[in-house]
Design an enzyme around this catalytic site. Sequence first.
Site, PDB file in Angstrom:
ATOM      1  N   HIS A 126       1.014  -1.300   0.006  1.00 42.27           N
ATOM      2  CA  HIS A 126       0.199  -0.228   0.029  1.00 42.27           C
ATOM      3  C   HIS A 126       0.473   1.076  -0.262  1.00 42.27           C
ATOM      4  O   HIS A 126       1.900   1.126   0.803  1.00 42.27           O
ATOM      5  CB  HIS A 126      -0.538   0.105   0.837  1.00 42.27           C
ATOM      6  CG  HIS A 126      -1.817  -0.885   0.521  1.00 42.27           C
ATOM      7  ND1 HIS A 126      -3.267  -0.877   2.175  1.00 42.27           N
ATOM      8  CD2 HIS A 126      -2.454  -2.290  -0.035  1.00 42.27           C
ATOM      9  CE1 HIS A 126      -4.322  -1.445   1.533  1.00 42.27           C
ATOM     10  NE2 HIS A 126      -3.309  -2.675   0.449  1.00 42.27           N
ATOM     11  N   TYR A 175      -8.915   5.055   8.135  1.00 42.12           N
ATOM     12  CA  TYR A 175      -8.830   5.768   9.578  1.00 42.12           C
ATOM     13  C   TYR A 175     -10.147   6.239   9.819  1.00 42.12           C
ATOM     14  O   TYR A 175      -9.552   7.652   8.951  1.00 42.12           O
ATOM     15  CB  TYR A 175      -7.344   6.423  10.181  1.00 42.12           C
ATOM     16  CG  TYR A 175      -6.777   4.987  10.200  1.00 42.12           C
ATOM     17  CD1 TYR A 175      -5.965   4.410   9.316  1.00 42.12           C
ATOM     18  CD2 TYR A 175      -6.218   4.148  11.599  1.00 42.12           C
ATOM     19  CE1 TYR A 175      -4.518   3.721   9.206  1.00 42.12           C
ATOM     20  CE2 TYR A 175      -5.310   3.288  11.611  1.00 42.12           C
ATOM     21  CZ  TYR A 175      -4.388   2.884  10.076  1.00 42.12           C
ATOM     22  OH  TYR A 175      -3.038   2.370  10.699  1.00 42.12           O
ATOM     23  N   PRO A 216      -3.151  -0.388  19.068  1.00 38.64           N
ATOM     24  CA  PRO A 216      -3.374  -1.031  18.173  1.00 38.64           C
ATOM     25  C   PRO A 216      -3.236   0.026  16.858  1.00 38.64           C
ATOM     26  O   PRO A 216      -3.075  -0.545  15.105  1.00 38.64           O
ATOM     27  CB  PRO A 216      -4.091  -1.404  17.832  1.00 38.64           C
ATOM     28  CG  PRO A 216      -5.562  -1.293  19.007  1.00 38.64           C
ATOM     29  CD  PRO A 216      -4.371  -1.197  20.268  1.00 38.64           C
ATOM     30  N   LYS A 245       1.397  -0.551  15.208  1.00 38.88           N
ATOM     31  CA  LYS A 245       2.980  -0.904  15.034  1.00 38.88           C
ATOM     32  C   LYS A 245       3.574  -1.936  16.471  1.00 38.88           C
ATOM     33  O   LYS A 245       4.818  -2.395  16.442  1.00 38.88           O
ATOM     34  CB  LYS A 245       3.802   0.479  15.987  1.00 38.88           C
ATOM     35  CG  LYS A 245       3.074   1.422  15.483  1.00 38.88           C
ATOM     36  CD  LYS A 245       4.511   1.917  14.254  1.00 38.88           C
ATOM     37  CE  LYS A 245       4.326   2.570  13.588  1.00 38.88           C
ATOM     38  NZ  LYS A 245       4.732   2.901  12.177  1.00 38.88           N
ATOM     39  N   TYR A 268       4.612   6.222  10.171  1.00 35.96           N
ATOM     40  CA  TYR A 268       4.024   5.396   9.993  1.00 35.96           C
ATOM     41  C   TYR A 268       4.171   4.169   9.037  1.00 35.96           C
ATOM     42  O   TYR A 268       4.162   3.003   9.905  1.00 35.96           O
ATOM     43  CB  TYR A 268       2.104   5.637   8.919  1.00 35.96           C
ATOM     44  CG  TYR A 268       1.613   5.049   8.670  1.00 35.96           C
ATOM     45  CD1 TYR A 268       0.581   4.367   9.844  1.00 35.96           C
ATOM     46  CD2 TYR A 268       0.761   3.254   7.737  1.00 35.96           C
ATOM     47  CE1 TYR A 268      -1.325   3.823   9.874  1.00 35.96           C
ATOM     48  CE2 TYR A 268       0.276   2.544   7.888  1.00 35.96           C
ATOM     49  CZ  TYR A 268      -0.723   2.336   8.686  1.00 35.96           C
ATOM     50  OH  TYR A 268      -2.171   2.117   8.751  1.00 35.96           O
TER      51      TYR A 268
HETATM   52  C1  PHB Z   1      -4.907  -4.792  10.693  1.00 37.84           C
HETATM   53  O1  PHB Z   1      -4.493  -4.882   9.543  1.00 37.84           O
HETATM   54  O2  PHB Z   1      -5.473  -5.485  11.911  1.00 37.84           O
HETATM   55  C2  PHB Z   1      -4.197  -3.506  11.583  1.00 37.84           C
HETATM   56  C3  PHB Z   1      -4.164  -2.600  10.250  1.00 37.84           C
HETATM   57  C4  PHB Z   1      -3.684  -0.996  10.896  1.00 37.84           C
HETATM   58  C5  PHB Z   1      -4.189  -0.585  12.280  1.00 37.84           C
HETATM   59  C6  PHB Z   1      -3.996  -1.777  13.013  1.00 37.84           C
HETATM   60  C7  PHB Z   1      -4.542  -2.799  12.697  1.00 37.84           C
HETATM   61  O3  PHB Z   1      -3.262   0.624  12.541  1.00 37.84           O
END
Ligand code: PHB
Length: 393
Positions: free
Chosen positions: A75, A203, A294, A298, A388
Amino acid sequence: MFHERTRVAIIGAGPSGLLLAWALRESGIDAIVVENRSLEYVLARIRAGVLEQGSVETLTRLGLGARLATEGLRHDGIYLQWGGERHRIDFAGLIDRTVTIYGQQEIVKDLVTAHSSVGSTIYYAAQNVAVHDVDSRAPLVTFEHEGESHRVSADFVVGADGFHGICRPAIPADELVVHERTYPYSWLGILADVAPSTDELIYALHEDGFAMHSMRSARVSRLYLQVGPTEKIEDWSDENIWQALQERLGVPGWSLAEGPITEKSITPMRSFVASRLDYGNLFLVGDAGHIVPPTGAKGLNSAITDVTLLAAGIIDHYSGDDTKLAGYGAAALANQWRVQQFSMWMTELLHRDRTDPRTADFDYRSQVGRLDYVSHSVHAQRSLAEQYTGTRF
Ligand code: PHB
Ligand code: APR
């Protein structure tokens, strides 16, 4: 009593323990891994799924990149969403870095396959695992396995046994300070058999709370919802989950495809750092030493950083140079605090905290202001992109 001797005794066969054992093996250093759960349990555990570019490079360098290269989804950016609008942050365009979506359990599967192809010694379903004399030159690990008592003497013991393990508590309480913070919300996560409705992760900050759209493959979606800290998964029907996701992720002209939910669970949010990651000949890696909320994914990436630093220190030790091993704790903690502040920033940027009704509205509006700033400032976007994608310093 079964006696064994190894250079490095590793407690825990999660991603940290399995990766460390593999990295050491690649440099000709023998290790034994002791895990208290069954192999089936270890393989089935579902966790996050975003790999920083540096993590992909590390796994590839260690010969673990074959399936990751074909099945991982690269990505180039993410979407941030609020107020019914979606804004893209273009990591590749901003800083020429990317992330790869590849479930943590796939990495564990690759590690288990690699270890079994070379016959590594890994004890699953071990009972009464205990570490002894870690502050001496002759640390020891004892456990029972298939009815037999085992005693492993080692040069080093590594605690890769996660947040609830036994290794961090082996450091005397007066030698360790715990830095900790909890959040007044949890994440409800689902896996669904439906093609993702997005090409990159979304997000979203919504008045009702955070939501996220992630994925595992072209056919499997992973989605999250902010819920209250005491909510129970039994109280969330599949229908209610999809309804909340539709509400929080919806933007005009876009629709979220629904499908059968194959897994659902609620995870609390916590920030946690142990003040030291080494004590005598004991070293902590991954969740044994620190936990992040989460948001930003990280946890696994910083575990990989720990393992890389510790493996380099142990490898150098056997060539007669202890500089890196002596500096492991400080180097891993410096990285960890950079990761901690980013995870906390992402979390507080995107979640609604309604604990105090006198500040809840102000906080929400200033979060929107912060998102608006990020979407307008190339400097803020670069900073987000660097953190990120895990730019190393
Ligand atoms: C996930 O795909 O489980 C996932 C992706 C991004 C995050 C946290 C978890 O910030
Ligand atoms: N004896 C042996 N093994 C143990 C013990 C014990 N007393 N206690 C725990 N373990 C095992 C667990 O069963 C688990 O398999 O240690 C392992 C720890 O694995 P993880 O919890 O996955 O931690 P880690 O390998 O550091 O992985 C970090 O995984 O938890 C996520 O978010 C985290 O992505 C991050 C990554």
